[in-house]
Design an enzyme around this catalytic site. Structure first.
Site, PDB file in Angstrom:
ATOM      1  N   TYR A 146       0.858  -1.186   0.000  1.00 34.73           N
ATOM      2  CA  TYR A 146       0.000   0.000   0.000  1.00 34.73           C
ATOM      3  C   TYR A 146       0.890   1.230   0.000  1.00 34.73           C
ATOM      4  CZ  TYR A 146      -3.514   3.396   1.584  1.00 34.73           C
ATOM      5  OH  TYR A 146      -4.345   4.478   1.699  1.00 34.73           O
ATOM      6  N   ASP A 241       9.406   2.570  -0.273  1.00 31.54           N
ATOM      7  CA  ASP A 241       8.381   3.227   0.539  1.00 31.54           C
ATOM      8  C   ASP A 241       8.645   2.818   1.989  1.00 31.54           C
ATOM      9  OD1 ASP A 241       6.175   3.915   2.035  1.00 31.54           O
ATOM     10  OD2 ASP A 241       4.706   3.260   0.550  1.00 31.54           O
ATOM     11  N   LYS A 269       4.744   8.920   8.806  1.00 33.91           N
ATOM     12  CA  LYS A 269       4.564   8.366  10.154  1.00 33.91           C
ATOM     13  C   LYS A 269       5.599   8.868  11.177  1.00 33.91           C
ATOM     14  CE  LYS A 269       2.025   4.360   8.434  1.00 33.91           C
ATOM     15  NZ  LYS A 269       0.641   4.591   8.798  1.00 33.91           N
TER      16      LYS A 269
HETATM   17  N1  HOZ Z   1      -3.623   2.970   6.259  1.00 34.94           N
HETATM   18  C1  HOZ Z   1      -3.258   2.939   7.623  1.00 34.94           C
HETATM   19  C2  HOZ Z   1      -2.563   1.712   8.023  1.00 34.94           C
HETATM   20  N2  HOZ Z   1      -1.884   1.006   7.064  1.00 34.94           N
HETATM   21  C3  HOZ Z   1      -4.443   3.147   8.505  1.00 34.94           C
HETATM   22  C4  HOZ Z   1      -4.517   4.547   8.925  1.00 34.94           C
HETATM   23  C5  HOZ Z   1      -5.654   4.848   9.862  1.00 34.94           C
HETATM   24  O1  HOZ Z   1      -6.716   4.254   9.735  1.00 34.94           O
HETATM   25  O2  HOZ Z   1      -5.478   5.692  10.689  1.00 34.94           O
END
Ligand code: HOZ
Length: 433
Positions: A146, A241, A269
């Site tokens: 992702y 990434d 992050k």
């Molecule tokens: N896409 C995020 C984890 N891979 C989730 C982010 C969230 O829901 O805060």
């Protein structure tokens, strides 16, 4: 212990009338694990408290950023100091260079950097630059990885889409998706074939060097080296990434552990420590393409926001203190080995893995090497495990297709308490069949 969450339930009822699925990011809705999402009110150190006053040991840590623990006093002080001077100017500020230095010192492959506000923004911008640099259109990503929700990247994505069983998204034009090629993670032969079938057309490979959005999946020996060689041979930009793994599995990210130098790196992050900061950077010749140094346009009103950047700087400073990553890794090992031996005790098939402060587990007998393997794991067992752990005050990611994250605030006692709950819960999972 069965926690009562009456207030979370009523807040959720209200939220679903206001927001799609009652949330502002899909995984939070507990879609694949069932039950009502927990509305959190407060975090301190390794713990979260919900709106009903229940305490949880937190293994999401805001999906990674809260690596020094929630509401760390030094981080709060840095934010307050920055905020007292004003929230946003839309001008360059001195702190942006401080954060740039902190990142580039840890990741020498980044010779120039651009700060943005999210991982999604960073990934889509990095790919635009790679396309401009190579003069090519196609990109290659891996199934279950992702890289944010930009149109071109919602092709066989992991994270929330994987959780919901979606292989793409309506609204993404076919004319956009057609330029995104996919291959199976850890399948170098397939990557080689893809290059052979698209000679001179692939601008970039983008890869999570440890997949964290299909569960935790590490590369097999030789995979990363193979990607580097193929990219070199075909003039393709290799993008790591490291939104999840950067400053998380090691100070220098996974690139510092595997010794492979990517052409570009994407971050998010941890570098914001809980505030919205993303970044992309890499080789100077590539990054010099970015406006205003070069012609590739990308901009953002809140890019390099002073308060967010202050939060990131302090977080990285705390992480640079001796022993930080060793402690994170030791706690992760203790947690995952604890899960593993509890599972073995009750005859529940489970694989576990961790690197630095990131971990994962699958209810599977055999090692999980790619997204297809991850989908074959026992999702019913995960769901049961998740719900029972939650009811006993342990907050894990509400999806089998996400990784887990520890903070420096987690103590051995927290880990041991978690493992004790897991032992009890896994007995019930075993009984459930
Ligand atoms: N896409 C995020 C984890 N891979 C989730 C982010 C969230 O829901 O805060």
């Amino acid at each position: 212990m069965l926690l009562r969450r009456r207030r979370s339930s009523s807040l959720y009822e209200e939220a679903v009338r206001l927001m799609p699925g009652g949330v502002n990011s899909p995984v939070r809705a507990f879609g694949s694990v069932g039950g009502t999402p927990v509305f959190m009110k407060r975090g301190q150190g390794a713990y979260l408290w919900d709106e009903d006053g229940n305490r949880y040991i937190d293994y999401i840590t805001s999906w990674g950023p809260a690596i020094v623990g929630h509401a760390h006093p030094e981080v709060l002080a840095a934010i307050q100091e920055a905020a007292a001077d004003g929230l946003s100017f839309g001008t360059p500020t001195a702190r942006e260079s401080v954060l740039a230095h902190a990142i580039m010192d840890a990741m020498p492959a980044i010779e120039m950097i651009r700060l943005v506000s999210s991982g999604t923004e960073a990934c889509m911008s990095a790919l635009r630059v790679a396309r401009a640099f190579t003069g090519r259109t196609k990109i290659l990503k891996f199934e279950g990885c992702y890289h944010g929700h930009a149109d071109m990247l919602l092709v066989k994505p992991g994270s929330g889409a994987a959780t919901l069983g979606l292989s793409g998204s309506p609204g993404v034009p076919e004319s956009t998706a057609q330029h995104t090629l996919t291959a199976q993670f850890n399948n170098l032969a397939q990557v080689g074939e893809t290059f052979a079938n698209n000679q001179g057309q692939i601008a970039a490979i983008i890869v999570e060097p440890i997949v964290g959005n299909a569960g935790f999946i590490r590369p097999v020996p030789g995979f990363m080296e193979g990607l580097r060689e193929l990219c070199d041979a075909h003039g393709t930009v290799l993008i790591f990434d490291e939104v999840m793994t950067g400053f998380r599995v090691a100070r220098g990210g996974y690139q510092s552990l595997c010794g492979i130098k990517p052409d570009m790196t994407v971050l998010g992050k941890v570098i914001g420590g809980g505030m919205p900061v993303g970044a992309y950077g890499g080789r100077r010749d590539i990054m010099s393409m970015v406006a205003p140094a070069g012609p590739v346009y990308q901009a953002g009103t809140l890019s390099g926001n002073p308060v967010a950047v202050a939060c990131g700087i302090k977080t990285l400073e705390i992480l640079s203190r001796p022993g930080a990553y060793e402690a994170l890794a030791a706690r992760c090992a203790r947690l995952t080995m604890g899960f593993k031996s509890a599972a073995e005790e009750w005859g529940v098939p489970m694989t576990v893995d961790h690197e630095g402060g990131m971990f994962g587990f699958f209810f599977a007998k055999d090692p999980v090497r790619n997204y297809d393997d991850a989908k074959r794991a026992d999702l019913g067992a995960f769901k049961k495990f998740f719900q029972l752990m939650l009811d006993d005050g342990i907050y894990l990611a509400p999806s089998a297709f996400e990784a887990g994250f520890l903070s420096m605030a987690h103590t051995e006692a927290d880990i041991d308490a978690t493992v004790a709950v897991a032992k009890k819960v896994l007995k019930q999972v075993a009984a459930h069949g």
